[in-house]
Design a protein around this motif. Structure first.
Motif, PDB file in Angstrom:
ATOM      1  N   GLU A   1      61.142  12.679  14.400  1.00 30.92           N
ATOM      2  CA  GLU A   1      61.007  11.806  13.244  1.00 30.92           C
ATOM      3  C   GLU A   1      61.734  10.469  13.446  1.00 30.92           C
ATOM      4  OE1 GLU A   1      62.955  13.290   9.801  1.00 30.92           O
ATOM      5  OE2 GLU A   1      61.803  12.031   8.423  1.00 30.92           O
ATOM      6  N   ARG A   2      62.818  10.534  14.221  1.00 33.06           N
ATOM      7  CA  ARG A   2      63.601   9.316  14.444  1.00 33.06           C
ATOM      8  C   ARG A   2      62.886   8.337  15.370  1.00 33.06           C
ATOM      9  NH1 ARG A   2      69.144  10.014  13.719  1.00 33.06           N
ATOM     10  NH2 ARG A   2      69.274   7.795  14.101  1.00 33.06           N
TER      11      ARG A   2
ATOM     12  N   ARG B   1      57.778   4.726  17.502  1.00 32.36           N
ATOM     13  CA  ARG B   1      58.138   3.625  16.600  1.00 32.36           C
ATOM     14  C   ARG B   1      58.278   2.309  17.362  1.00 32.36           C
ATOM     15  NH1 ARG B   1      59.704   5.179  11.502  1.00 32.36           N
ATOM     16  NH2 ARG B   1      60.094   7.405  11.214  1.00 32.36           N
ATOM     17  N   ARG B   2      57.978   1.223  16.674  1.00 31.90           N
ATOM     18  CA  ARG B   2      57.920  -0.097  17.303  1.00 31.90           C
ATOM     19  C   ARG B   2      59.235  -0.528  17.927  1.00 31.90           C
ATOM     20  NH1 ARG B   2      55.850  -2.636  13.153  1.00 31.90           N
ATOM     21  NH2 ARG B   2      53.786  -2.101  13.858  1.00 31.90           N
ATOM     22  N   PHE B   3      60.340  -0.157  17.317  1.00 30.64           N
ATOM     23  CA  PHE B   3      61.628  -0.613  17.830  1.00 30.64           C
ATOM     24  C   PHE B   3      62.320   0.448  18.681  1.00 30.64           C
ATOM     25  CE2 PHE B   3      60.518  -3.771  14.817  1.00 30.64           C
ATOM     26  CZ  PHE B   3      60.948  -4.934  15.442  1.00 30.64           C
TER      27      PHE B   3
ATOM     28  N   ARG C   1      54.406   1.196  27.269  1.00 28.04           N
ATOM     29  CA  ARG C   1      53.379   0.321  26.685  1.00 28.04           C
ATOM     30  C   ARG C   1      52.526  -0.311  27.777  1.00 28.04           C
ATOM     31  NH1 ARG C   1      57.391  -2.869  22.768  1.00 28.04           N
ATOM     32  NH2 ARG C   1      58.526  -2.801  24.737  1.00 28.04           N
TER      33      ARG C   1
ATOM     34  N   PRO D   1      66.661   2.308  22.002  1.00 29.25           N
ATOM     35  CA  PRO D   1      66.388   1.497  20.804  1.00 29.25           C
ATOM     36  C   PRO D   1      66.288   0.029  21.194  1.00 29.25           C
ATOM     37  CG  PRO D   1      68.272   2.964  20.458  1.00 29.25           C
ATOM     38  CD  PRO D   1      67.943   2.999  21.917  1.00 29.25           C
TER      39      PRO D   1
END
Lengths: 95, 412
Positions: A44-45, A53-55, A66, A85
């Motif tokens: 989830e993180r 997640r994007r960041f 990517r 991160p």
């Protein structure tokens, strides 16, 4: 052999302080799910709806996923997967 | 008098208290200031702002401070120049230059963000401010921090040009020259920021610092009589400036400061040698692909831009576009700007003007549309970029005959 996964400081609370954990080979997104079974809450993180997640940057053997096949990138035995991160630069922030 | 409610993650919308933090603990997204716009609406108007002193704090309700401004009291409200000479050359009808080469005290738009960052650092109770920079930011933190009575640590790559070192060290900060590249300096700074309780203006103070860029947008609108221009061309390094100018336009519309509807398009300008944002926009890609910068526009040379994604979103949402330009085009544009409008911009100004010319050529900008080009720093800081590229100096003997000889050669 297995896949070596490097865990950034902010997620080490979930891995009991471990900087490095093991996972079975497979697609990046499957490895995230497998890690979540070992360390609940981790998926989830770093992901949402099957997408990273994007960041959150994920590298397989130093290459940003990517530029590979993103979440579908195959990770083989002996490969190294790093979770970083984007903004925190992989470091715990100071409060 | 503060109007900030909380910090909010731009990605997952989780809220945090107002503290020197910058990244969401949960999803690692960047934190942004959340304002109470209802309360602000009751406190500001075009008249209230118009009666205030001409500095960037005239928009203080829309800046993330609680008490009185404590830095940058003479910064901002730079000229918006109607550039008719240049417009004629380019076949345009209504061209404006937002001229931050005239910024007090350190001649670049960084004085805007640093004014807010230092005020916020004092409110948080920090006695030490710091930054990693190769130029404009180092100058601004060094200078404004001196006046604000703050201890300053400025981290630079050891290989920086002597002129840039002098423009920081003269203010007597602790100037730390690191053996390594700018990326190495940045990485070191994030480690230092974790260990020492200092205000790193563009790390742990970033959500507040970045808001200072909005003042550039508010000034453009106010100086145009609170009318929004059709096009704004903005240089992109991290992408933060473009994002915040767009935000300022939207806030002005939301608060009823703007006359009419917002129809402004944001255009991103980058050097071809470092164009990750322009590339993502041109390729309609969601992904900002990092690059290794190679350009004379060093103040824009960020290969992995922190706000690149949001800058691309703002460009797309506003109906704008992006353009990137070669080093030679940058130099030519710097010379064109100086010789037509008498403004000596740093290389970043060459980037925005050269990109504007390309956007005109490709029809992305129409010549009859009101267009603002942002000139964000002074050329006196980066004179080496023009070495061997300027017009000829006429060398003569100290007598009239020699002078008239030279005149003839000039064809006068």
């Amino acid at each position: 052999m297995a896949v070596k996964v490097r865990i950034p400081t902010p997620l080490q609370r979930l891995t009991g302080g471990k900087e490095e954990v093991q996972a079975s080979p497979g697609k990046v997104i499957d490895i995230v799910q497998e890690l979540d079974r070992q360390y609940p809450g981790l998926a989830e993180r770093i992901s949402e709806g099957g997408k990273i997640r994007r960041f959150v940057n994920i590298y397989v053997n130093e290459e940003d996923i990517r530029f590979l096949q993103a979440e579908q990138t195959e990770v083989k035995d002996g490969d190294e997967l790093s979770i970083v991160p984007a903004i925190a630069g992989g470091k715990e922030r100071h409060r | 008098m503060g109007y900030v409610k909380a910090l909010k993650c731009r990605e997952c919308a989780r809220q945090y208290p107002i503290e020197p933090i910058y990244v969401c603990e949960f999803c690692f997204g960047p934190l942004e200031v959340l304002y109470d716009y209802e309360a602000i609406r009751g406190a500001v108007s075009r008249e209230v702002i118009g009666a205030r002193e001409r500095n960037l704090w005239r928009y203080r309700e829309l800046l993330p401070i609680e008490g009185q401004p404590q830095a940058g009291l003479t910064s901002g409200y730079t000229p918006l120049v109607r550039a008719d000479n240049l417009a004629r050359k380019l076949g345009m009808k209504e061209l404006y230059l937002k001229d931050d080469t005239a910024m007090h005290p350190t001649l670049s738009f960084k004085d805007r963000v640093v004014a807010v960052a230092l005020t916020k650092a004092k409110e948080f109770g920090f006695d030490t401010v710091a930054c990693a920079s190769t130029g404009n930011l180092a100058h601004s933190v060094s200078a404004q921090g001196a006046r604000a009575g703050l201890r300053r640590f400025i981290f630079i790559p050891a290989t920086l040009e002597p002129s840039k070192i002098v423009a920081s060290i003269v203010y007597e900060p602790h100037l730390i020259a690191v053996n390594g590249s700018y990326d190495d300096v940045n990485r070191l700074c994030s480690e230092v920021a974790n260990k020492y309780r200092w205000a790193f203006v563009n790390i742990n103070i970033r959500p507040f610092y970045a808001e200072g860029s909005k003042t550039l947008g508010f000034e453009i609108l106010e100086q145009l009589g609170w009318q929004a221009p059709r096009n704004v061309v903005i240089p992109c390094a991290s992408g933060s400036l473009l994002t915040k100018i767009y935000k300022s336009f939207k806030e002005a519309e939301l608060l009823g400061l703007l006359r009419g509807q917002l129809q402004s398009r944001m255009f991103a300008a980058q050097a071809t040698g470092c164009s990750p944002i322009a590339r993502a926009i041109k390729e309609h890609s969601e992904v900002i692909r990092p690059v290794k910068p190679q350009t004379i526009a060093k103040s824009l040379a960020i290969g992995n831009p922190a706000d690149g994604y949001y800058a691309a979103v703002a460009v797309r949402e506003s109906g704008g576009w992006a353009e990137d330009v070669s080093d030679q085009e940058i130099v030519e544009a710097m010379k064109l700007l100086a010789s037509t409008e008498g403004i000596f911009a740093e290389t970043a100004g060459g980037v925005t003007l050269a990109a504007t010319i390309k956007l005109l050529e490709t029809g992305r900008i129409q010549p009859d549309e009101p267009t603002v080009v942002c000139i964000t720093g002074n050329g006196l800081k980066t004179q080496e970029a023009l070495a061997g590229q300027t017009a000829q100096v006429h060398h003569i003997e100290a007598n009239l005959a020699s002078f008239e000889d030279a005149l003839k050669k000039m064809g006068r």
